[in-house]
Scaffold this motif. Structure first.
Motif, PDB file in Angstrom:
ATOM      1  N   GLY A   1     -44.478 -61.390  13.918  1.00  0.00           N
ATOM      2  CA  GLY A   1     -45.827 -62.080  14.239  1.00  0.00           C
ATOM      3  C   GLY A   1     -47.168 -60.974  13.705  1.00  0.00           C
ATOM      4  O   GLY A   1     -47.786 -60.396  14.335  1.00  0.00           O
ATOM      5  N   VAL A   2     -46.257 -60.701  12.270  1.00  0.00           N
ATOM      6  CA  VAL A   2     -47.022 -59.167  11.294  1.00  0.00           C
ATOM      7  C   VAL A   2     -47.546 -60.201  10.454  1.00  0.00           C
ATOM      8  O   VAL A   2     -47.123 -61.140   9.802  1.00  0.00           O
ATOM      9  N   LEU A   3     -48.918 -59.817   9.771  1.00  0.00           N
ATOM     10  CA  LEU A   3     -48.821 -59.929   8.715  1.00  0.00           C
ATOM     11  C   LEU A   3     -48.100 -59.799   7.339  1.00  0.00           C
ATOM     12  O   LEU A   3     -48.228 -58.139   7.679  1.00  0.00           O
ATOM     13  N   ASP A   4     -47.698 -60.087   6.450  1.00  0.00           N
ATOM     14  CA  ASP A   4     -46.907 -59.631   5.661  1.00  0.00           C
ATOM     15  C   ASP A   4     -48.795 -59.782   4.506  1.00  0.00           C
ATOM     16  O   ASP A   4     -49.303 -60.060   3.288  1.00  0.00           O
ATOM     17  N   VAL A   5     -48.474 -58.094   3.947  1.00  0.00           N
ATOM     18  CA  VAL A   5     -49.107 -57.973   3.091  1.00  0.00           C
ATOM     19  C   VAL A   5     -48.466 -57.275   1.467  1.00  0.00           C
ATOM     20  O   VAL A   5     -47.263 -56.155   1.870  1.00  0.00           O
ATOM     21  N   VAL A   6     -48.158 -58.051   0.114  1.00  0.00           N
ATOM     22  CA  VAL A   6     -47.313 -57.783  -1.054  1.00  0.00           C
ATOM     23  C   VAL A   6     -48.628 -57.171  -1.624  1.00  0.00           C
ATOM     24  O   VAL A   6     -49.662 -57.278  -2.225  1.00  0.00           O
ATOM     25  N   ILE A   7     -47.744 -55.712  -2.081  1.00  0.00           N
ATOM     26  CA  ILE A   7     -48.495 -54.730  -3.518  1.00  0.00           C
ATOM     27  C   ILE A   7     -48.303 -54.808  -4.217  1.00  0.00           C
ATOM     28  O   ILE A   7     -46.889 -53.478  -3.704  1.00  0.00           O
TER      29      ILE A   7
END
Length: 277
Positions: free
Chosen positions: A107-113
Motif C-alpha cells: 500500500g505504498v507508492l514506489d519511487v525509484v531513484i
C-alpha cells in the motif's frame, strides 16, 4: 582501488562539490561529518583521481582537508549498499533501482531513484523530513521543487497527485538526473536550470519545496518570489536545527507562518503556510 576523501566546511560545500563533479565523472559520495563539516569521496585506480590543485584554486580559497586510503575491490557494491531504501510515513517507499520493489499489498507508492553521480535516493534526513511534511499536505495544484537534485521530492509529489511539477537546480547534472528518474517513474516533470544566487527571485507555485542549505533558504526569504507572489505552502529543508528559528523568522517577514517543524538529529525541516483569505 583508492578512496580520496575531502572534508570541507559546510559553508563552502556547494562550490567544492560543483568543481569535484567536473573532475570525478565516476561519482561522488557525500557524508555528514558534523554539523559544520561535509566529506566528499571519490574512488579510482592510482593515477585516475582528480587533480587537487585545480580543485583548491576553483574553490576560492575554501579549506579542504584531503586524505587517501586503499579500499577493497568490492567498493562498487559497498557504494550500492550505502543507498538504503526508506519508507516515509507509511505511504512513500524510495529506493534505488537495484533494490526490490515493495509488494503490491504494502500500500505504498514506489519511487525509484538512481542516485547518479552525486545525489541521494531519499535516505538522508533532510529529504526524509521534507517528504514527511509533503505528506501532510492535500495533494492538489502545482509544485516547484527548488534544488531538485535527483528528483526525489518532485517525483514523490507527482505520484501523490500534485501537478504540474517543476524541478529547478543550479547543477546541470541534477536536471539530467531528475528528467531520467521521472521517465523511470512514469511521471511528467519539467526540469530546468536555475541559480538562486544569480538568477534572483524564484518561480512561485501553490506549493514550493525547498530542500536547500540554510544560506540559500535565507536568500530565498530575502528575495521572495516572481511578481511578488508567494506560495500557499512552503516546505523548507536542508537546514540545521539550530538555524530553524532564524529561518522561520525570515519567512514570517514574507507573510509565511510556521505551521509545523520536524527534526532528526542536527537537521530540521519546516512547513510554512500563507494566511487564508
Amino acid at each position: 582501488m583508492i578512496r580520496l576523501a575531502l572534508r570541507v566546511r559546510r559553508a563552502d560545500a556547494e562550490i567544492v562539490l560543483a568543481e569535484l563533479l567536473e573532475l570525478a565523472p565516476a561519482g561522488v559520495e557525500e557524508r555528514d561529518v558534523s554539523a559544520d563539516v561535509v566529506e566528499y569521496a571519490v574512488y579510482g585506480a592510482p593515477g585516475e583521481l582528480p587533480a587537487l590543485p585545480d580543485l583548491r584554486a576553483a574553490a576560492g580559497g575554501a579549506l579542504v582537508d584531503v586524505a587517501t586510503t586503499e579500499v577493497a575491490d568490492d567498493w562498487s557494491e559497498r557504494w550500492r549498499a550505502f543507498h538504503e531504501p526508506v519508507t516515509v510515513g507509511g505511504r512513500v517507499h524510495v529506493r534505488a533501482p537495484w533494490h526490490d520493489a515493495p509488494s503490491a499489498d504494502a500500500g505504498v507508492l514506489d519511487v525509484v531513484i538512481d542516485p547518479g553521480r552525486a545525489f541521494g535516493t531519499g535516505a538522508h534526513a533532510t529529504t526524509r523530513l521534507c517528504l514527511e511534511l509533503l505528506l501532510e499536505l492535500e495533494a492538489a495544484g502545482a509544485v516547484v521543487d527548488l534544488g531538485c537534485g535527483s528528483g526525489v521530492l518532485a517525483i514523490a509529489a507527482a505520484k501523490l497527485g500534485f501537478g504540474p511539477v517543476l524541478g529547478l537546480d543550479y547543477d546541470p547534472l541534477a536536471i539530467d538526473a531528475t528528467r531520467a528518474n521521472a521517465d523511470v517513474n512514469g511521471v511528467e516533470i519539467e526540469a530546468r536550470r536555475y541559480d538562486l544566487m544569480r538568477d534572483g527571485r524564484a518561480p512561485a507555485a501553490p506549493t514550493v519545496l525547498a530542500n536547500l542549505l540554510g544560506p540559500l533558504l535565507r536568500r530565498l526569504a530575502e528575495l521572495g518570489f516572481h511578481s511578488g507572489e508567494r506560495p500557499r505552502t512552503l516546505v523548507a529543508g536542508g537546514l540545521l536545527a539550530r538555524e530553524a528559528d532564524e529561518i522561520a523568522a525570515a519567512f514570517a517577514r514574507r507573510g509565511l507562518a510556521e505551521h509545523s517543524r520536524r527534526t532528526d538529529g542536527e537537521w530540521a525541516a519546516l512547513l510554512f503556510a500563507a494566511p487564508r483569505t
